[in-house]
Design a protein around this motif. Structure first.
Motif, PDB file in Angstrom:
ATOM      1  N   UNK A  98      31.985 -34.491 -24.268  1.00  0.00           N
ATOM      2  CA  UNK A  98      33.269 -34.799 -23.633  1.00  0.00           C
ATOM      3  C   UNK A  98      34.417 -34.129 -24.398  1.00  0.00           C
ATOM      4  N   UNK A  99      35.594 -34.166 -23.834  1.00  0.00           N
ATOM      5  CA  UNK A  99      36.767 -33.541 -24.444  1.00  0.00           C
ATOM      6  C   UNK A  99      37.016 -33.980 -25.877  1.00  0.00           C
ATOM      7  N   UNK A 100      36.772 -35.244 -26.171  1.00  0.00           N
ATOM      8  CA  UNK A 100      37.006 -35.775 -27.518  1.00  0.00           C
ATOM      9  C   UNK A 100      36.118 -35.105 -28.566  1.00  0.00           C
ATOM     10  N   UNK A 101      35.056 -34.445 -28.143  1.00  0.00           N
ATOM     11  CA  UNK A 101      34.104 -33.821 -29.062  1.00  0.00           C
ATOM     12  C   UNK A 101      34.135 -32.295 -29.029  1.00  0.00           C
ATOM     13  N   UNK A 102      34.879 -31.692 -28.116  1.00  0.00           N
ATOM     14  CA  UNK A 102      34.826 -30.239 -27.926  1.00  0.00           C
ATOM     15  C   UNK A 102      35.135 -29.452 -29.190  1.00  0.00           C
ATOM     16  N   UNK A 103      36.054 -29.925 -30.022  1.00  0.00           N
ATOM     17  CA  UNK A 103      36.391 -29.182 -31.238  1.00  0.00           C
ATOM     18  C   UNK A 103      35.363 -29.400 -32.345  1.00  0.00           C
ATOM     19  N   UNK A 104      34.432 -30.350 -32.147  1.00  0.00           N
ATOM     20  CA  UNK A 104      33.442 -30.661 -33.174  1.00  0.00           C
ATOM     21  C   UNK A 104      32.025 -30.234 -32.798  1.00  0.00           C
ATOM     22  N   UNK A 105      31.828 -29.796 -31.569  1.00  0.00           N
ATOM     23  CA  UNK A 105      30.488 -29.433 -31.101  1.00  0.00           C
ATOM     24  C   UNK A 105      30.533 -28.014 -30.590  1.00  0.00           C
ATOM     25  N   UNK A 106      29.586 -27.165 -30.854  1.00  0.00           N
ATOM     26  CA  UNK A 106      28.325 -27.475 -31.504  1.00  0.00           C
ATOM     27  C   UNK A 106      28.519 -27.607 -33.018  1.00  0.00           C
ATOM     28  N   UNK A 107      27.595 -28.322 -33.638  1.00  0.00           N
ATOM     29  CA  UNK A 107      27.636 -28.527 -35.074  1.00  0.00           C
ATOM     30  C   UNK A 107      27.284 -27.227 -35.775  1.00  0.00           C
ATOM     31  N   UNK A 108      27.855 -27.015 -36.937  1.00  0.00           N
ATOM     32  CA  UNK A 108      27.527 -25.804 -37.700  1.00  0.00           C
ATOM     33  C   UNK A 108      26.691 -26.150 -38.916  1.00  0.00           C
TER      34      UNK A 108
END
Length: 147
Positions: A137-147
């Motif tokens: 979801x939008x709340x996770x877009x800056x954190x996914x995908x994980x690096x």
């Protein structure tokens, strides 16, 4: 994403812990033995839990609070929930301001109760290991995908 073994699922949980914060919900879906608890254990270990986290299958909710972990986390297993109304009695929404939720078997709730949840679905891969798909979801877009 392909997870070849339990160690890879655990490692994914460790990477997830690096971006997890209070108020987050991570929904872990998939059949028995797919690796949901391994991911949750990786998260908890990376947040500071010493020793192995028990599966909350019978307790339903296993809380972890500082100093045991960096911030409060509830590991929830809804496998034994028969009616979504039973979950309201657990008070999960009331703790979201101060805790993160790791929720196994979220599909037991029917309609999506947490639209901002990162939804990870595990399936057995014919080639071996597990196949993971994510609904981000939008709340996770800056954190996914994980690096």
């Amino acid at each position: 994403m392909h997870l070849p073994d339990e160690a890879a699922a655990h490692a994914l949980g460790v990477r997830l812990a690096a971006v997890l914060r209070p108020g987050d919900v991570v929904a872990l879906s998939g059949p028995l033995g797919a690796g949901k608890t391994s991911i949750a254990r990786g998260v908890l270990a990376a947040l500071g839990l010493e020793g192995e986290a028990p599966s909350p299958s019978f307790a339903i909710v296993q809380p972890y609070d500082p100093p045991e972990v960096r911030f409060s986390v509830l590991h929830v297993d809804l496998y034994r929930i028969e009616d979504p109304e039973e979950v309201r009695e657990l008070g999960l929404d009331e703790v979201l301001d101060e805790a993160a939720l790791l929720v196994e078997w979220p599909e037991r709730l029917g309609d999506d109760p947490w639209p901002d949840a990162l939804w990870l679905t595990l399936a057995f891969d014919d080639a071996g290991g597990r196949r993971l798909t994510a609904r981000v979801p939008g709340a996770w877009e800056s954190r996914w995908p994980l690096t």
